[in-house]
Design an enzyme around this catalytic site. Structure first.
Site, mmCIF file in Angstrom:
data_model
loop_
_atom_site.group_PDB
_atom_site.id
_atom_site.type_symbol
_atom_site.label_atom_id
_atom_site.label_comp_id
_atom_site.label_asym_id
_atom_site.label_seq_id
_atom_site.Cartn_x
_atom_site.Cartn_y
_atom_site.Cartn_z
ATOM 1 N N TYR A 1 48.868 51.713 36.465
ATOM 2 C CA TYR A 1 49.091 51.646 38.030
ATOM 3 C C TYR A 1 50.315 50.579 38.379
ATOM 4 O O TYR A 1 51.231 51.105 39.187
ATOM 5 C CB TYR A 1 47.869 50.698 38.417
ATOM 6 N N GLU B 1 51.255 43.739 41.019
ATOM 7 C CA GLU B 1 51.181 44.213 39.825
ATOM 8 C C GLU B 1 52.509 44.530 39.111
ATOM 9 O O GLU B 1 52.686 44.840 38.000
ATOM 10 C CB GLU B 1 50.087 45.468 39.820
ATOM 11 N N SER C 1 53.427 46.612 45.166
ATOM 12 C CA SER C 1 52.228 45.558 44.522
ATOM 13 C C SER C 1 52.836 44.422 43.669
ATOM 14 O O SER C 1 53.710 44.654 42.884
ATOM 15 C CB SER C 1 51.298 46.436 43.890
HETATM 16 O O1 G4F Z 1 40.291 42.597 42.088
HETATM 17 P P1 G4F Z 1 41.022 43.081 40.982
HETATM 18 O O2 G4F Z 1 40.520 44.524 40.363
HETATM 19 O O3 G4F Z 1 42.577 43.321 41.695
HETATM 20 P P2 G4F Z 1 43.896 43.350 40.790
HETATM 21 O O4 G4F Z 1 43.859 44.082 39.360
HETATM 22 O O5 G4F Z 1 44.575 42.193 40.868
HETATM 23 O O6 G4F Z 1 44.490 44.481 41.764
HETATM 24 C C1 G4F Z 1 44.685 44.264 43.119
HETATM 25 O O7 G4F Z 1 45.636 43.579 43.795
HETATM 26 C C2 G4F Z 1 46.838 44.324 43.573
HETATM 27 C C3 G4F Z 1 48.056 43.381 44.071
HETATM 28 O O8 G4F Z 1 48.476 42.329 43.172
HETATM 29 C C4 G4F Z 1 47.013 45.678 43.985
HETATM 30 F F1 G4F Z 1 48.203 46.267 43.602
HETATM 31 C C5 G4F Z 1 45.742 46.591 43.324
HETATM 32 O O9 G4F Z 1 45.856 47.719 43.941
HETATM 33 C C6 G4F Z 1 44.463 45.787 43.601
HETATM 34 O O10 G4F Z 1 44.278 45.878 44.917
HETATM 35 O O11 G4F Z 1 41.101 42.163 39.716
HETATM 36 C C7 G4F Z 1 41.567 40.736 39.756
HETATM 37 C C8 G4F Z 1 41.657 40.026 38.636
HETATM 38 C C9 G4F Z 1 41.908 40.739 37.449
HETATM 39 O O12 G4F Z 1 42.767 39.770 36.824
HETATM 40 C C10 G4F Z 1 40.765 41.202 36.503
HETATM 41 O O13 G4F Z 1 40.830 41.164 35.139
HETATM 42 O O14 G4F Z 1 40.058 39.767 38.571
HETATM 43 C C11 G4F Z 1 39.915 40.078 37.147
HETATM 44 N N1 G4F Z 1 38.388 40.494 37.000
HETATM 45 C C12 G4F Z 1 37.353 39.644 36.344
HETATM 46 N N2 G4F Z 1 36.276 40.175 36.343
HETATM 47 C C13 G4F Z 1 37.867 41.461 37.366
HETATM 48 C C14 G4F Z 1 36.388 41.292 36.955
HETATM 49 N N3 G4F Z 1 38.073 42.417 38.007
HETATM 50 C C15 G4F Z 1 37.327 43.552 38.472
HETATM 51 N N4 G4F Z 1 37.723 44.388 39.186
HETATM 52 N N5 G4F Z 1 36.068 43.338 38.225
HETATM 53 C C16 G4F Z 1 35.449 42.334 37.259
HETATM 54 O O15 G4F Z 1 34.328 42.210 36.827
#
Ligand code: G4F
Length: 336
Positions: free
Chosen positions: A153, A131, A129
């Site tokens: 993670y 990440e 990933s």
């Molecule tokens: O959609 P996210 O939760 O994905 P994240 O953390 O980038 O991880 C995903 O992608 C990775 C590949 O790079 C995978 F390995 C992993 O398993 C997963 O599929 O969050 C994306 C971004 C973050 O920066 C977070 O802080 O969105 C920001 N965000 C802002 N508001 C939020 C929110 N994320 C989530 N989940 N919920 C919110 O309300």
């Protein structure tokens, strides 16, 4: 001729479902590892692969149990194994670091050890990933960028990546890792920000919600379409030599841009609905991810073709179709 056999962990997830479709199209015999509870409640837990169930061979197993994985690998004798299963929600990994590390690291280790014993000529794919780059030292990130994970993670994925490399070097396994940047689709889980936004827009349009609470809008990600990314996984296992590849679009967008576009799809202004909620901020954020997919392009002949705007539209339209009245959809000018 005998069909090639593929074994997929995480077959009921977004990527697993697209990969299963791709491999069935390519005439593989497709096996999947799922939890026993999923086999007992297929309507809910296997919804993404419901349309494929007659063509799949599902086996009960758990990433937490070496004997269960050993048994499945020994029985199936796969030619290719795609290890996609993991605790993959970064936020949750801050709430329970222990189970994220344990499940993700042990699961990968158990599977590699089972393959080494029972099916050493099987080709192995590990779902790495972006990440793993975390607080990245360079932009864009490539296969040679140093890892600096910012969550348990991310740490678990670095460990899985290193285990995969070690089994390749020490035991000669054909083991490759894809360093996949964010990849989304209408099958994405609702906890991830893109689906949270697309489903939130649909609920607002349907009158079921009046706001959408989000965290850090300035985080930037390289968002591609999951359907295309599973093709890169398959291509990695068709190479003579195992290797590691960045899979990305090469473009980066902020969460704010995603929200702005998603609301615009239905003719709304995100500023009227999005509420910043501190609860959704992370203790350690990954601010900027953007991949350099040059190696995948030259060696695998793989390239992302679905544009960011089209991905956002597809997700919003799919969610609107799920909850909105058809008349409302027509009024919002959606191409449904
Ligand atoms: O959609 P996210 O939760 O994905 P994240 O953390 O980038 O991880 C995903 O992608 C990775 C590949 O790079 C995978 F390995 C992993 O398993 C997963 O599929 O969050 C994306 C971004 C973050 O920066 C977070 O802080 O969105 C920001 N965000 C802002 N508001 C939020 C929110 N994320 C989530 N989940 N919920 C919110 O309300």
């Amino acid at each position: 001729m005998q069909k090639r056999k593929a074994l997929i962990t995480g077959i009921s997830g977004q990527d697993g479902s697209y990969l299963a479709e791709l491999l069935l199209e390519k005439d593989y015999e497709v096996h999947g590892v799922v939890r026993r509870v999923a086999l007992e409640d297929p309507a809910h837990r296997l919804s993404r692969i419901r349309h494929l169930l007659d063509d799949l061979h599902l086996h009960a197993g758990s990433l937490e149990s070496f004997p269960s994985l050993f048994q499945v690998v020994g029985k199936v004798q796969p030619d290719e194994c795609y290890h996609l299963a993991a605790q993959s929600f970064v936020t949750y990994s801050f709430e329970d670091e222990f189970s994220t590390l344990q499940t993700n690291i042990n699961g990968t280790h158990f599977l590699l050890a089972a393959l080494k014993e029972c099916a050493p000529s099987c080709r192995f794919y590990f779902a790495g990933s972006s990440e793993m780059f975390g607080r990245a030292e360079e932009v864009p990130q490539s296969e040679s960028t140093r890892f600096h994970p910012r969550s348990s993670y991310g740490i678990s994925k670095v460990a899985g990546f290193e285990l995969t490399r070690n089994y390749r070097e020490a035991y000669g396994l054909h083991a490759s890792s894809g360093i996949l940047f964010n990849h989304e689709s209408p099958r994405r889980g609702y906890e991830f920000v893109t689906r949270k936004i697309s489903s939130g827009v649909a609920r607002i349009l349907a009158g079921e919600a009046g706001e959408l609470r989000l965290g850090n809008l300035e985080a930037r990600r390289d968002w591609g379409h999951a359907k295309e990314y599973v093709e890169a996984m398959w291509l990695m296992l068709q190479q003579d030599e195992p290797d590691d590849y960045v899979v990305a679009t090469g473009e980066t967008h902020s969460v704010r841009e995603f929200a702005e576009l998603a609301f615009r799809v239905v003719g709304l202004d995100y500023r009227d609905y999005v509420v910043i909620d501190e609860r959704f901020y992370r203790p350690a954020e990954v601010d900027l991810l953007v991949g350099n997919p040059a190696k995948a392009e030259t060696r695998l002949g793989w390239r992302a073709t679905i544009r960011f705007e089209d991905l956002v539209r597809e997700m919003v339209e799919a969610d609107c179709r799920g909850v909105c009245d058809p008349a409302l959809i027509r009024r919002a000018g959606l191409g449904l």
